[in-house]
Design a protein around this motif. Structure first.
Motif, PDB file in Angstrom:
ATOM      1  N   GLY A   1       0.824  -1.342  -0.023  1.00 50.85           N
ATOM      2  CA  GLY A   1       0.085  -0.022  -0.052  1.00 50.85           C
ATOM      3  C   GLY A   1       0.827   1.382  -0.027  1.00 50.85           C
ATOM      4  N   GLU A   2       2.040   1.232   0.186  1.00 46.75           N
ATOM      5  CA  GLU A   2       3.091   2.223   0.300  1.00 46.75           C
ATOM      6  C   GLU A   2       3.934   2.211  -0.901  1.00 46.75           C
ATOM      7  N   ARG A   3       4.265   3.327  -1.723  1.00 43.90           N
ATOM      8  CA  ARG A   3       5.423   3.609  -2.676  1.00 43.90           C
ATOM      9  C   ARG A   3       6.588   3.844  -2.152  1.00 43.90           C
ATOM     10  N   TYR A   4       7.652   3.363  -2.754  1.00 42.30           N
ATOM     11  CA  TYR A   4       9.270   3.635  -2.210  1.00 42.30           C
ATOM     12  C   TYR A   4       9.378   4.956  -2.485  1.00 42.30           C
ATOM     13  N   ASP A   5       8.948   5.765  -3.591  1.00 45.97           N
ATOM     14  CA  ASP A   5       9.374   7.088  -3.825  1.00 45.97           C
ATOM     15  C   ASP A   5       8.706   7.902  -2.866  1.00 45.97           C
ATOM     16  N   ASP A   6       7.645   7.366  -1.960  1.00 46.67           N
ATOM     17  CA  ASP A   6       7.060   8.393  -0.911  1.00 46.67           C
ATOM     18  C   ASP A   6       7.611   8.117   0.272  1.00 46.67           C
ATOM     19  N   VAL A   7       8.475   6.961   0.386  1.00 40.47           N
ATOM     20  CA  VAL A   7       9.364   6.853   1.577  1.00 40.47           C
ATOM     21  C   VAL A   7      10.571   7.174   1.923  1.00 40.47           C
ATOM     22  N   ARG A   8      11.278   6.988   0.646  1.00 41.87           N
ATOM     23  CA  ARG A   8      13.074   7.107   0.668  1.00 41.87           C
ATOM     24  C   ARG A   8      13.181   8.467   0.923  1.00 41.87           C
ATOM     25  N   GLY A   9      14.294   8.521   1.537  1.00 43.67           N
ATOM     26  CA  GLY A   9      14.941   9.893   2.202  1.00 43.67           C
ATOM     27  C   GLY A   9      14.682   9.949   3.481  1.00 43.67           C
ATOM     28  N   PRO A  10      14.045  11.097   4.027  1.00 41.02           N
ATOM     29  CA  PRO A  10      14.368  11.330   5.465  1.00 41.02           C
ATOM     30  C   PRO A  10      13.156  10.492   6.054  1.00 41.02           C
ATOM     31  N   GLU A  11      12.047  10.303   5.480  1.00 42.50           N
ATOM     32  CA  GLU A  11      11.021   9.296   6.304  1.00 42.50           C
ATOM     33  C   GLU A  11      11.609   7.793   6.365  1.00 42.50           C
ATOM     34  N   ALA A  12      12.491   7.165   5.266  1.00 42.53           N
ATOM     35  CA  ALA A  12      13.128   5.942   5.271  1.00 42.53           C
ATOM     36  C   ALA A  12      14.287   5.998   6.406  1.00 42.53           C
ATOM     37  N   LYS A  13      15.030   6.948   6.465  1.00 41.01           N
ATOM     38  CA  LYS A  13      16.104   7.162   7.661  1.00 41.01           C
ATOM     39  C   LYS A  13      15.130   7.102   8.982  1.00 41.01           C
ATOM     40  N   ARG A  14      14.531   7.735   9.113  1.00 41.58           N
ATOM     41  CA  ARG A  14      13.548   7.838  10.487  1.00 41.58           C
ATOM     42  C   ARG A  14      13.035   6.287  10.770  1.00 41.58           C
ATOM     43  N   ARG A  15      12.409   5.941   9.815  1.00 40.84           N
ATOM     44  CA  ARG A  15      11.873   4.436  10.002  1.00 40.84           C
ATOM     45  C   ARG A  15      13.118   3.476  10.331  1.00 40.84           C
ATOM     46  N   PHE A  16      14.094   3.615   9.735  1.00 39.81           N
ATOM     47  CA  PHE A  16      15.248   2.595   9.922  1.00 39.81           C
ATOM     48  C   PHE A  16      15.868   2.712  11.181  1.00 39.81           C
ATOM     49  N   LYS A  17      16.049   4.218  11.534  1.00 48.08           N
ATOM     50  CA  LYS A  17      16.574   4.445  12.698  1.00 48.08           C
ATOM     51  C   LYS A  17      15.777   3.940  14.056  1.00 48.08           C
ATOM     52  N   ALA A  18      14.651   3.807  14.019  1.00 54.27           N
ATOM     53  CA  ALA A  18      13.566   3.477  14.895  1.00 54.27           C
ATOM     54  C   ALA A  18      13.602   1.728  14.857  1.00 54.27           C
ATOM     55  N   LEU A  19      13.729   1.196  13.821  1.00 50.80           N
ATOM     56  CA  LEU A  19      13.907  -0.204  13.669  1.00 50.80           C
ATOM     57  C   LEU A  19      15.431  -0.759  14.552  1.00 50.80           C
ATOM     58  N   VAL A  20      16.245  -0.035  14.269  1.00 49.83           N
ATOM     59  CA  VAL A  20      17.793  -0.162  14.753  1.00 49.83           C
ATOM     60  C   VAL A  20      17.621   0.079  16.205  1.00 49.83           C
ATOM     61  N   SER A  21      17.140   1.273  16.775  1.00 45.77           N
ATOM     62  CA  SER A  21      16.903   1.565  18.128  1.00 45.77           C
ATOM     63  C   SER A  21      16.296   0.482  18.797  1.00 45.77           C
TER      64      SER A  21
END
Length: 198
Positions: free
Chosen positions: A42-62
């Motif tokens: 339901g989400e498109r990569y182009d709508d997530v990549r960049g700052p939003e992707a970084k925020r999500r990945f940092k949350a997963l790492v944390s």
């Protein structure tokens, strides 16, 4: 063969600054921040990549939810590979060529990122070996990769396209080609025996 000063370390939340340094301002490849395969339906990569992707990945790492291995040379981060249960990467199941009947019993290593100054120096080999070691600790398991195969008549694959690894790289390391396609991303597997207990 890996350089003698190369070492690998499994990801922990404390290593986020090193991962951020390795990925740089562009988030590894085109703002991916290791989120491409993790994007839900339901989400498109182009709508997530960049700052939003970084925020999500940092949350997963944390939270400890993201698994991976960092490679270091002389104390500097030079490479990364992510891995985990195949279900952690929902985009795999949405790709028709990657579908399988036993996804719940499979681990995946869907991407690598090597610093441009360290490519073709054994970093990916060291990372894949470290991923296999980590997966073996969980008991008998199947590890799956998705390397790219060049079109017929083309010998070289661009670095941008080879983020999942290349077919010869995996085949040389004992992986079996289980979904042969004329070109593009393939599916390979290796049965891993559990690590011996000392």
């Amino acid at each position: 063969m890996a350089p003698p000063d190369l070492k690998t370390v499994e990801l922990t939340p404390e290593l986020w600054p090193d991962l951020e340094k390795l990925f740089g301002p562009n988030g590894a490849c085109g703002g991916c921040w290791c989120m491409y395969w993790r994007i839900p339906e339901g989400e498109r990569y182009d709508d997530v990549r960049g700052p939003e992707a970084k925020r999500r990945f940092k949350a997963l790492v944390s939270s400890g939810a993201a698994k991976g291995v960092l490679a270091y040379a002389d104390g500097e981060p030079v490479g990364w590979a992510t891995f985990g249960p195949r279900r952690d990467f929902p985009r795999l199941d949405r790709a028709p060529s990657f579908k399988c009947d036993d996804a719940d019993a499979v681990s995946s290593v869907p991407c690598f990122f090597i610093h441009r100054n360290w490519r073709n120096q054994g970093v990916a080999t060291a990372l894949l070996a470290a991923v296999e070691t980590a997966v073996r600790r969980e008991g008998p398991h199947t590890l799956e990769g998705y390397p790219v195969k060049p079109p017929r008549g083309e010998a070289r694959i661009s670095n941008a396209m080879a983020y999942t690894g290349t077919l010869p790289f995996f085949l040389k390391r004992g992986y079996v080609h289980v979904a042969d396609r004329p070109a593009g991303k393939q599916r390979v597997r290796k049965a891993l025996k559990p690590a011996r207990r000392k």
